[in-house]
Scaffold this motif. Structure first.
Motif, short mmCIF file in Angstrom:
data_model
loop_
_atom_site.label_atom_id
_atom_site.label_comp_id
_atom_site.label_asym_id
_atom_site.label_seq_id
_atom_site.Cartn_x
_atom_site.Cartn_y
_atom_site.Cartn_z
N VAL A 55 68.46 52.48 46.84
CA VAL A 55 67.74 51.25 46.49
C VAL A 55 66.30 51.57 46.11
O VAL A 55 65.77 51.03 45.12
CB VAL A 55 67.78 50.24 47.66
N VAL A 56 65.65 52.45 46.86
CA VAL A 56 64.27 52.86 46.55
C VAL A 56 64.22 53.57 45.21
O VAL A 56 63.31 53.33 44.39
CB VAL A 56 63.71 53.76 47.68
N VAL A 57 65.18 54.45 44.96
CA VAL A 57 65.25 55.16 43.68
C VAL A 57 65.40 54.16 42.53
O VAL A 57 64.72 54.28 41.50
CB VAL A 57 66.42 56.17 43.69
N THR A 58 66.27 53.18 42.70
CA THR A 58 66.46 52.16 41.68
C THR A 58 65.16 51.42 41.39
O THR A 58 64.78 51.22 40.23
CB THR A 58 67.54 51.14 42.14
N GLY A 59 64.46 51.02 42.45
CA GLY A 59 63.21 50.31 42.27
C GLY A 59 62.15 51.16 41.59
O GLY A 59 61.42 50.68 40.71
N ALA A 60 62.05 52.43 41.98
CA ALA A 60 61.05 53.32 41.39
C ALA A 60 61.32 53.56 39.91
O ALA A 60 60.40 53.57 39.08
CB ALA A 60 61.02 54.64 42.15
N MET A 61 62.59 53.75 39.56
CA MET A 61 62.94 53.94 38.15
C MET A 61 62.62 52.71 37.33
O MET A 61 62.07 52.79 36.22
CB MET A 61 64.43 54.29 38.02
N ALA A 62 62.93 51.53 37.86
CA ALA A 62 62.65 50.29 37.15
C ALA A 62 61.15 50.06 37.00
O ALA A 62 60.68 49.61 35.94
CB ALA A 62 63.30 49.11 37.87
N ALA A 63 60.37 50.38 38.02
CA ALA A 63 58.92 50.24 37.94
C ALA A 63 58.36 51.15 36.86
O ALA A 63 57.47 50.75 36.08
CB ALA A 63 58.28 50.57 39.29
N ALA A 64 58.87 52.38 36.78
CA ALA A 64 58.42 53.31 35.75
C ALA A 64 58.75 52.78 34.35
O ALA A 64 57.93 52.85 33.43
CB ALA A 64 59.08 54.68 35.95
N MET A 65 59.94 52.20 34.20
CA MET A 65 60.33 51.65 32.91
C MET A 65 59.50 50.41 32.55
O MET A 65 59.19 50.16 31.39
CB MET A 65 61.81 51.30 32.91
N GLY A 66 59.11 49.63 33.57
CA GLY A 66 58.24 48.50 33.32
C GLY A 66 56.87 48.94 32.82
O GLY A 66 56.31 48.35 31.89
N MET A 67 56.34 50.01 33.42
CA MET A 67 55.07 50.57 32.96
C MET A 67 55.19 51.08 31.54
O MET A 67 54.30 50.86 30.70
CB MET A 67 54.64 51.71 33.89
N ASP A 101 83.92 39.73 40.22
CA ASP A 101 84.35 41.13 40.16
C ASP A 101 83.54 42.05 41.08
O ASP A 101 83.36 43.23 40.78
CB ASP A 101 84.26 41.62 38.71
N GLY A 102 83.06 41.55 42.18
CA GLY A 102 82.33 42.39 43.14
C GLY A 102 81.10 43.04 42.57
O GLY A 102 80.73 44.15 42.98
N LEU A 103 80.41 42.39 41.64
CA LEU A 103 79.22 42.98 41.03
C LEU A 103 78.07 43.02 42.04
O LEU A 103 77.97 42.19 42.93
CB LEU A 103 78.80 42.16 39.80
N PRO A 104 77.16 44.01 41.89
CA PRO A 104 76.06 44.15 42.85
C PRO A 104 75.00 43.07 42.67
O PRO A 104 74.77 42.58 41.57
CB PRO A 104 75.49 45.53 42.51
N VAL A 105 74.37 42.71 43.76
CA VAL A 105 73.27 41.74 43.74
C VAL A 105 71.94 42.43 44.05
O VAL A 105 70.94 42.23 43.34
CB VAL A 105 73.52 40.60 44.75
N LEU A 106 71.93 43.26 45.10
CA LEU A 106 70.69 43.87 45.55
C LEU A 106 70.06 44.76 44.47
O LEU A 106 68.86 44.64 44.18
CB LEU A 106 70.94 44.69 46.82
N GLY A 107 70.87 45.64 43.89
CA GLY A 107 70.34 46.58 42.89
C GLY A 107 69.67 45.89 41.72
O GLY A 107 68.50 46.17 41.40
N PRO A 108 70.36 44.97 41.02
CA PRO A 108 69.73 44.28 39.90
C PRO A 108 68.50 43.47 40.31
O PRO A 108 67.52 43.41 39.56
CB PRO A 108 70.84 43.35 39.39
N ALA A 109 68.54 42.85 41.49
CA ALA A 109 67.38 42.07 41.95
C ALA A 109 66.18 42.97 42.19
O ALA A 109 65.05 42.65 41.80
CB ALA A 109 67.74 41.31 43.23
N VAL A 110 66.41 44.11 42.84
CA VAL A 110 65.33 45.07 43.08
C VAL A 110 64.78 45.60 41.76
O VAL A 110 63.56 45.72 41.57
CB VAL A 110 65.83 46.24 43.96
N ALA A 111 65.68 45.92 40.82
CA ALA A 111 65.26 46.45 39.53
C ALA A 111 64.40 45.44 38.77
O ALA A 111 63.38 45.79 38.17
CB ALA A 111 66.47 46.84 38.69
#
Length: 248
Positions: free
Chosen positions: A126-138, A59-69
């Protein structure tokens, strides 16, 4: 309300603060999934499932975003874990700094989103996605360090399992049902709030979560600095009375 919390016992206070962060995670995940091309930045189980389906072209799901997150979330958790390793499982200055950092990161992301609308495949997104995920990991690692039972702030599957299995219907006593039910309802309410705020602007949900994170850090710091009143020293008997007693 805040005055009442400041005079409550630490365990109850930590529970309330982690429930606030659970609501905040619901907001962030709604923004990530609906506003950042179907990416969860708090709930990594969802990303693993999306990534698995995307790898076979479903279904054309994203790969980059989830991997970065996923990578960024783990990085944030590593940073928090290393920072808190020397500390006991209690609120400390480092706990405050980490949660304040989460709020500041989210505040910076909100500013970027107000200035730059997210687009699929866009490097800024992509950078925003990574930064949000990093904050949630912390945030997740900090919550784990505080060891508030059944409240991880980022997932509710284990919470739902405990709620059902330990209920009277499941043969248990129903212990901790209130906090478990509250965590589920709050992440649900947070997701609803995040989705609603997207109708105004994608940045508002992130800004709300930033404010909540900073408030939690501040309240936790204020109450952790509170010390119980020292007991008053016992009154000494008058010297004359002591002398009289010694003479007898």
């Amino acid at each position: 309300m805040f005055a009442r919390l400041k005079h409550s016992d630490p365990a109850r206070l930590h529970l309330v603060l982690m429930l606030v962060l659970t609501f905040s995670t619901g907001v962030i995940d709604a923004v990530g999934y609906l506003g950042l091309d179907r990416v969860f930045t708090g709930n990594m189980t969802g990303n693993v499932v999306i990534l698995g389906m995307a790898l076979v072209g479903a279904d054309g799901l994203p790969v980059l975003g989830p991997a970065v997150a996923l990578a960024a979330f783990m990085t944030g958790a590593v940073i928090a874990g290393r920072t808190l390793k020397p500390e006991a499982a209690a609120w400390s200055r480092r706990t405050t700094v980490l949660l304040a950092a989460v709020g500041l990161i989210l505040g910076g992301i909100a500013a970027v989103l107000f200035a730059h609308a997210p687009r699929e495949g866009d490097p800024v997104t992509v950078v925003v996605t990574g930064a949000m995920a990093a904050a949630m990991g912390m945030q997740a690692a900090t919550a784990r360090h505080l060891s508030v039972k059944d409240v991880t702030t980022v997932v509710v599957t284990s919470t739902l399992t405990g709620l059902a299995a330990d209920s009277r219907l499941g043969g248990g006593t129903g212990q901790h049902w209130g906090r478990r039910f509250g965590a589920v309802i709050l992440i649900l309410a947070g997701a609803a709030a995040g989705a609603a705020l997207l109708n105004v602007h994608v940045g508002f949900g992130v800004l709300l979560s930033a404010i909540l994170s900073v408030a939690v850090a501040g309240l936790g710091a204020a109450t952790s600095n509170r010390r119980p009143d020292a007991k008053a020293p016992e009154a000494k008997a008058p010297a004359a009375s002591l002398s009289g007693t010694a003479a007898r």
